[in-house]
Scaffold this motif. Sequence first.
Motif, mmCIF file in Angstrom:
data_model
loop_
_atom_site.group_PDB
_atom_site.id
_atom_site.type_symbol
_atom_site.label_atom_id
_atom_site.label_comp_id
_atom_site.label_asym_id
_atom_site.label_seq_id
_atom_site.Cartn_x
_atom_site.Cartn_y
_atom_site.Cartn_z
ATOM 1 N N VAL A 24 0.832 -1.201 0.000
ATOM 2 C CA VAL A 24 0.000 0.000 0.000
ATOM 3 C C VAL A 24 0.866 1.250 0.000
ATOM 4 N N LEU A 25 1.883 1.289 0.846
ATOM 5 C CA LEU A 25 2.757 2.464 0.929
ATOM 6 C C LEU A 25 3.487 2.705 -0.396
ATOM 7 N N LEU A 83 6.764 4.873 -0.276
ATOM 8 C CA LEU A 83 7.984 4.083 -0.382
ATOM 9 C C LEU A 83 8.377 3.920 -1.842
ATOM 10 N N SER A 84 9.681 3.876 -2.064
ATOM 11 C CA SER A 84 10.180 3.523 -3.394
ATOM 12 C C SER A 84 11.061 2.291 -3.196
ATOM 13 N N GLY A 85 12.296 2.321 -3.651
ATOM 14 C CA GLY A 85 13.156 1.164 -3.447
ATOM 15 C C GLY A 85 13.749 1.100 -2.057
ATOM 16 N N SER A 86 13.658 2.212 -1.319
ATOM 17 C CA SER A 86 14.208 2.255 0.027
ATOM 18 C C SER A 86 13.100 2.525 1.031
ATOM 19 N N GLY A 87 13.439 2.457 2.303
ATOM 20 C CA GLY A 87 12.454 2.652 3.357
ATOM 21 C C GLY A 87 12.107 1.330 4.012
ATOM 22 N N HIS A 88 11.635 1.394 5.249
ATOM 23 C CA HIS A 88 11.359 0.170 5.984
ATOM 24 C C HIS A 88 10.211 0.367 6.959
ATOM 25 N N LEU A 89 9.419 -0.686 7.080
ATOM 26 C CA LEU A 89 8.239 -0.716 7.942
ATOM 27 C C LEU A 89 8.417 -1.863 8.924
ATOM 28 N N SER A 90 8.069 -1.616 10.183
ATOM 29 C CA SER A 90 8.217 -2.662 11.186
ATOM 30 C C SER A 90 6.975 -2.758 12.054
ATOM 31 N N ASN A 129 10.991 -5.462 7.217
ATOM 32 C CA ASN A 129 11.332 -5.940 5.880
ATOM 33 C C ASN A 129 12.842 -5.900 5.664
ATOM 34 N N PRO A 130 13.393 -6.851 4.923
ATOM 35 C CA PRO A 130 14.839 -6.889 4.690
ATOM 36 C C PRO A 130 15.278 -5.764 3.759
ATOM 37 N N ARG A 131 16.574 -5.699 3.546
ATOM 38 C CA ARG A 131 17.170 -4.574 2.827
ATOM 39 C C ARG A 131 17.093 -4.738 1.311
ATOM 40 N N PHE A 132 15.889 -4.792 0.819
ATOM 41 C CA PHE A 132 15.637 -4.647 -0.615
ATOM 42 C C PHE A 132 14.259 -4.009 -0.751
ATOM 43 N N ALA A 133 13.883 -3.647 -1.949
ATOM 44 C CA ALA A 133 12.627 -2.919 -2.149
ATOM 45 C C ALA A 133 11.468 -3.628 -1.456
ATOM 46 N N GLY A 134 10.809 -2.932 -0.545
ATOM 47 C CA GLY A 134 9.763 -3.535 0.268
ATOM 48 C C GLY A 134 8.629 -4.138 -0.531
ATOM 49 N N VAL A 135 8.305 -3.545 -1.669
ATOM 50 C CA VAL A 135 7.188 -4.034 -2.471
ATOM 51 C C VAL A 135 7.444 -5.443 -2.993
ATOM 52 N N ALA A 141 9.602 10.101 1.676
ATOM 53 C CA ALA A 141 8.511 10.675 0.886
ATOM 54 C C ALA A 141 8.842 12.117 0.483
ATOM 55 N N ARG A 142 8.548 12.459 -0.753
ATOM 56 C CA ARG A 142 9.031 13.703 -1.365
ATOM 57 C C ARG A 142 8.607 14.958 -0.620
ATOM 58 N N TYR A 143 7.299 15.115 -0.360
ATOM 59 C CA TYR A 143 6.818 16.360 0.234
ATOM 60 C C TYR A 143 7.168 16.452 1.714
ATOM 61 N N SER A 144 7.296 15.320 2.368
ATOM 62 C CA SER A 144 7.741 15.328 3.760
ATOM 63 C C SER A 144 9.182 15.821 3.846
ATOM 64 N N ILE A 145 10.007 15.431 2.884
ATOM 65 C CA ILE A 145 11.385 15.918 2.851
ATOM 66 C C ILE A 145 11.403 17.430 2.654
ATOM 67 N N LEU A 146 10.610 17.916 1.715
ATOM 68 C CA LEU A 146 10.611 19.346 1.416
ATOM 69 C C LEU A 146 10.129 20.175 2.606
ATOM 70 N N LEU A 147 9.011 19.772 3.202
ATOM 71 C CA LEU A 147 8.494 20.551 4.324
ATOM 72 C C LEU A 147 9.425 20.454 5.529
#
Length: 247
Positions: A22-23, A29-36, A48-54, A102-108
């Motif tokens: 969903v994310l 999420l893109s190729g990076s990021g992690h959910l626990s 999730n392990p260290r590869f694209a979560g999807v 996430a793009r807009y979270s980085i910008l703000l």
Amino acid sequence: MKVQGSRTSQNLKRRLVEGLQVLTGEGILSGSGHLSARVPGTETFLINPRFAGVLAEPKDICTVDFSGQRIAGKGPIPSETPIHSVIYRSRPDVGSVLHCHARYSILLGLLDVGLIPLNREARLFADGVPIFPDSHGINSENLAQRLAETLGDHYAIFLRGHGCVVTGPGIEGTCISAIQLERACQDQLQLMSFTTPRPLSDAARGRVNARLENPYRAWPFLLYKHKVRSKAQIRASIKTLKEGEHY
């Protein structure tokens, strides 16, 4: 007890994989990021392990203890796993943690003004979203501890120029919170291009945890939107409120 524990773990792994899908579909999420997700009644969590979560399947999900050591799962675990282990140790109320870029979270998060509770999405974070000044990867216990101290009892934190960390009572609530944070950041940035955003008059209403513990409308919609589960499966799992009952 082992059978029950195994079922709980498998259910959490399935939900974690659904959250990753969903994310990714929502652009969080893109190729990076992690959910626990915290494993109830233990000092361990799933990640999730260290590869694209999807791309992850339930069998890929790793189990990590609160010291940040992988105790099950093939791995490798993300380098920023300390974010999760330290938050779980310091925040018993947190059942799930997400780190994303996430793009807009980085910008703000680059702006000192921070997030303004200007709409229903942003009101979820009316208690504030602090900004962690270090843009490096949070890959050590020391950095993670500093992040957790800055986070305090808030539900999310911006990592300046890097991304954000979002927490919640469970997997689904954390995912919904992250999606709403990103939308709120986008709305605020767009609004700032032509006016000064102001907080809602009832912004102090803030967060309703029960709505995140059982997001019986938002989460089924997202599962269906991104074709994560069939309509029949989704309908069978919905736990609606009783008629006349409200959060």
